[in-house]
Design a protein around this motif. Structure first.
Motif: not given
Length: 128
Positions: A48-52, A85-105, A115-117
């Protein structure tokens, strides 16, 4: 009387074994989903940062990141991404991701990862 006691203890032991197996499956599911998120997120953020950086469009970064995560984590119930945080000129991208899923019970679990790249630009060196 003695036979009834043994049957009752046998049934209790079977239920305890089933319970232990279900706990093990829940633990395995949680750990495998956590590893999948930790493996997929850095590649998705980097792409995503490369594309940005190529397009210069911050909205495109969010779109590409969301599409990549949804395709890679198709077993998740919901995916939420927040760009910290995102700075496309300096090449910085920081992302927080939350993934929800259900267990068998039937319980719902969430995995939240940050993650920061930082991407370096290649500067061409002119020969002298």
């Amino acid at each position: 009387m003695r036979g009834t006691k043994n049957i009752t203890l046998g049934i209790i032991a079977v239920f305890m074994m089933i319970y232990v197996v279900l706990i093990g499956l829940d633990f395995y599911t949680t750990q495998s989903n956590k590893l999948r998120v930790e493996r997929v997120l850095p590649r998705s953020v980097e792409h995503a940062l490369k594309v940005g950086m190529e397009t210069g469009d911050k909205a495109q970064v969010q779109k590409v990141l969301t599409e990549e995560l949804e395709s890679a984590l198709s077993n998740a119930d919901s995916i939420r991404t927040k760009i910290l945080a995102v700075d496309l000129q300096k090449g910085i991208l920081s992302v927080e991701t939350s993934v929800d899923y259900h267990l068998l019970n039937g319980k719902k679990r969430a995995i939240t990862t940050e993650k920061t790249v930082i991407m370096e630009k290649e500067i061409p060196i002119e020969p002298r």
